[in-house]
Design a protein around this motif. Structure first.
Motif, PDB file in Angstrom:
ATOM      1  N   SER A 274      48.862  41.080  51.729  1.00 53.97           N
ATOM      2  CA  SER A 274      47.497  41.623  51.720  1.00 53.97           C
ATOM      3  C   SER A 274      47.225  42.404  50.430  1.00 53.97           C
ATOM      4  CB  SER A 274      47.233  42.496  52.951  1.00 53.97           C
ATOM      5  OG  SER A 274      47.986  43.690  52.894  1.00 53.97           O
ATOM      6  N   VAL A 275      48.260  43.032  49.877  1.00 59.98           N
ATOM      7  CA  VAL A 275      48.097  43.720  48.585  1.00 59.98           C
ATOM      8  C   VAL A 275      47.866  42.672  47.502  1.00 59.98           C
ATOM      9  CG1 VAL A 275      49.147  45.268  46.885  1.00 59.98           C
ATOM     10  CG2 VAL A 275      49.553  45.651  49.333  1.00 59.98           C
ATOM     11  N   ARG A 276      48.692  41.622  47.492  1.00 57.40           N
ATOM     12  CA  ARG A 276      48.524  40.537  46.507  1.00 57.40           C
ATOM     13  C   ARG A 276      47.136  39.933  46.606  1.00 57.40           C
ATOM     14  NH1 ARG A 276      51.450  35.520  48.259  1.00 57.40           N
ATOM     15  NH2 ARG A 276      49.661  35.604  49.644  1.00 57.40           N
ATOM     16  N   ASP A 277      46.702  39.634  47.823  1.00 62.97           N
ATOM     17  CA  ASP A 277      45.400  39.002  48.006  1.00 62.97           C
ATOM     18  C   ASP A 277      44.267  39.947  47.594  1.00 62.97           C
ATOM     19  OD1 ASP A 277      46.887  36.889  48.963  1.00 62.97           O
ATOM     20  OD2 ASP A 277      46.358  37.231  51.067  1.00 62.97           O
ATOM     21  N   GLY A 278      44.429  41.236  47.850  1.00 62.68           N
ATOM     22  CA  GLY A 278      43.398  42.207  47.482  1.00 62.68           C
ATOM     23  C   GLY A 278      43.264  42.373  45.980  1.00 62.68           C
ATOM     24  N   VAL A 279      44.388  42.539  45.277  1.00 62.61           N
ATOM     25  CA  VAL A 279      44.308  42.750  43.825  1.00 62.61           C
ATOM     26  C   VAL A 279      43.975  41.462  43.083  1.00 62.61           C
ATOM     27  CG1 VAL A 279      45.802  44.780  43.892  1.00 62.61           C
ATOM     28  CG2 VAL A 279      46.801  42.539  43.368  1.00 62.61           C
ATOM     29  N   GLY A 280      44.295  40.317  43.681  1.00 66.85           N
ATOM     30  CA  GLY A 280      44.000  39.032  43.054  1.00 66.85           C
ATOM     31  C   GLY A 280      42.592  38.535  43.326  1.00 66.85           C
ATOM     32  N   HIS A 281      41.937  39.106  44.331  1.00 73.11           N
ATOM     33  CA  HIS A 281      40.579  38.725  44.728  1.00 73.11           C
ATOM     34  C   HIS A 281      39.577  39.087  43.631  1.00 73.11           C
ATOM     35  CE1 HIS A 281      36.739  39.184  46.950  1.00 73.11           C
ATOM     36  NE2 HIS A 281      37.220  38.213  47.695  1.00 73.11           N
ATOM     37  N   ASP A 282      38.407  38.456  43.687  1.00 73.81           N
ATOM     38  CA  ASP A 282      37.342  38.727  42.705  1.00 73.81           C
ATOM     39  C   ASP A 282      37.005  40.208  42.589  1.00 73.81           C
ATOM     40  OD1 ASP A 282      37.164  36.038  42.200  1.00 73.81           O
ATOM     41  OD2 ASP A 282      35.316  35.732  43.332  1.00 73.81           O
ATOM     42  N   GLN A 283      37.168  40.969  43.668  1.00 72.61           N
ATOM     43  CA  GLN A 283      36.872  42.404  43.654  1.00 72.61           C
ATOM     44  C   GLN A 283      38.085  43.247  43.251  1.00 72.61           C
ATOM     45  OE1 GLN A 283      33.667  43.733  44.095  1.00 72.61           O
ATOM     46  NE2 GLN A 283      33.292  41.556  43.809  1.00 72.61           N
ATOM     47  N   GLY A 284      39.185  42.576  42.862  1.00 73.80           N
ATOM     48  CA  GLY A 284      40.390  43.268  42.404  1.00 73.80           C
ATOM     49  C   GLY A 284      40.466  43.261  40.885  1.00 73.80           C
ATOM     50  N   TRP A 285      41.624  42.815  40.342  1.00 75.04           N
ATOM     51  CA  TRP A 285      41.807  42.821  38.893  1.00 75.04           C
ATOM     52  C   TRP A 285      40.738  42.038  38.127  1.00 75.04           C
ATOM     53  CZ3 TRP A 285      43.863  46.822  37.313  1.00 75.04           C
ATOM     54  CH2 TRP A 285      45.003  47.384  37.904  1.00 75.04           C
ATOM     55  N   PRO A 286      40.228  40.902  38.626  1.00 75.25           N
ATOM     56  CA  PRO A 286      39.155  40.233  37.876  1.00 75.25           C
ATOM     57  C   PRO A 286      37.936  41.140  37.663  1.00 75.25           C
ATOM     58  CG  PRO A 286      40.117  38.698  39.424  1.00 75.25           C
ATOM     59  CD  PRO A 286      40.706  40.060  39.750  1.00 75.25           C
ATOM     60  N   LEU A 287      37.569  41.928  38.674  1.00 80.32           N
ATOM     61  CA  LEU A 287      36.441  42.850  38.532  1.00 80.32           C
ATOM     62  C   LEU A 287      36.756  43.931  37.503  1.00 80.32           C
ATOM     63  CD1 LEU A 287      33.666  43.952  39.383  1.00 80.32           C
ATOM     64  CD2 LEU A 287      34.846  45.170  41.240  1.00 80.32           C
ATOM     65  N   TYR A 288      37.943  44.519  37.589  1.00 81.35           N
ATOM     66  CA  TYR A 288      38.342  45.548  36.620  1.00 81.35           C
ATOM     67  C   TYR A 288      38.276  44.989  35.201  1.00 81.35           C
ATOM     68  CZ  TYR A 288      40.405  48.770  40.123  1.00 81.35           C
ATOM     69  OH  TYR A 288      40.603  49.647  41.148  1.00 81.35           O
ATOM     70  N   LEU A 289      38.837  43.816  34.984  1.00 81.60           N
ATOM     71  CA  LEU A 289      38.884  43.254  33.631  1.00 81.60           C
ATOM     72  C   LEU A 289      37.501  42.851  33.130  1.00 81.60           C
ATOM     73  CD1 LEU A 289      42.222  41.249  33.769  1.00 81.60           C
ATOM     74  CD2 LEU A 289      41.795  43.467  32.672  1.00 81.60           C
ATOM     75  N   ASP A 290      36.651  42.343  34.005  1.00 85.10           N
ATOM     76  CA  ASP A 290      35.273  42.019  33.597  1.00 85.10           C
ATOM     77  C   ASP A 290      34.529  43.285  33.169  1.00 85.10           C
ATOM     78  OD1 ASP A 290      35.650  39.331  34.071  1.00 85.10           O
ATOM     79  OD2 ASP A 290      34.559  39.321  35.984  1.00 85.10           O
ATOM     80  N   ARG A 291      34.689  44.352  33.930  1.00 86.73           N
ATOM     81  CA  ARG A 291      34.019  45.616  33.591  1.00 86.73           C
ATOM     82  C   ARG A 291      34.613  46.209  32.315  1.00 86.73           C
ATOM     83  NH1 ARG A 291      32.754  49.018  39.112  1.00 86.73           N
ATOM     84  NH2 ARG A 291      31.257  47.532  39.976  1.00 86.73           N
ATOM     85  N   TYR A 292      35.911  46.060  32.140  1.00 80.82           N
ATOM     86  CA  TYR A 292      36.568  46.525  30.916  1.00 80.82           C
ATOM     87  C   TYR A 292      36.001  45.763  29.706  1.00 80.82           C
ATOM     88  CZ  TYR A 292      40.371  46.453  27.426  1.00 80.82           C
ATOM     89  OH  TYR A 292      41.100  46.491  26.274  1.00 80.82           O
ATOM     90  N   ALA A 293      35.929  44.446  29.792  1.00 82.82           N
ATOM     91  CA  ALA A 293      35.417  43.629  28.684  1.00 82.82           C
ATOM     92  C   ALA A 293      33.965  44.003  28.369  1.00 82.82           C
ATOM     93  CB  ALA A 293      35.537  42.150  29.014  1.00 82.82           C
TER      94      ALA A 293
END
Length: 160
Positions: free
Chosen positions: A134-153
């Motif tokens: 569930s941790v893997r699925d949460g951080v890998g989900h669109d609202q996890g690391w992809p969201l962080y990196l999109d906002r960072y960019a």
């Protein structure tokens, strides 16, 4: 796939910035791209602080003054890489046993003098024990690391 393959989440992004700026923005402005709704506190987050040193933490500070230290800085090598623990378990509560935490490595590689590749690997997710998926699925989900990196960019302005 091996257990190690499934126990990691990897993402990459390219930003229009020199490597030094890419690193500095990631560490000094972490709270500008971390979603405030990603909150383990009982009050709204006022700020998120990335303490830029080995032994430092990533800390959410709430409007009521309470704090949540949810990561420990394990390596700090500007401008090439930073590694921090992920001290949030499968129940989305802070994990106090370092043996039951995962880690996030972020590397910065200059592609040109004004473009930097940022690669994030969130690994050892299976250390969280039962329910680690569930941790893997949460951080890998669109609202996890992809969201962080999109906002960072987005902090660097529109891409070319």
């Amino acid at each position: 796939m091996t257990q190690a393959d499934t126990a990691a989440v990897r993402r990459r992004i390219v930003v229009n910035a020199p490597i030094e700026k890419a690193f500095t923005v990631f560490t000094e402005r972490f709270g500008d791209f971390k979603p405030k709704e990603h909150n383990l506190l009982s009050a709204p987050i006022a700020e998120t602080v990335f303490e830029p040193r080995v032994g430092g933490h990533i800390v959410d500070r709430a409007e009521d003054g309470s704090e949540c230290r949810w990561a420990r800085i394990l390596a700090y090598d500007p401008p090439a890489r930073v590694v921090f623990s992920w001290d949030i378990g499968p129940t989305w509560q802070v994990e106090t046993d370092p043996g039951r935490t995962s880690e996030v490595e972020v590397t910065f590689t200059a592609e040109t003098p004004d473009r930097t590749r940022v690669e994030l690997e969130h690994r050892h997710l299976d250390r969280h024990g039962p329910g680690w998926e569930s941790v893997r699925d949460g951080v890998g989900h669109d609202q996890g690391w992809p969201l962080y990196l999109d906002r960072y960019a987005a902090l660097f302005g529109p891409s070319v």
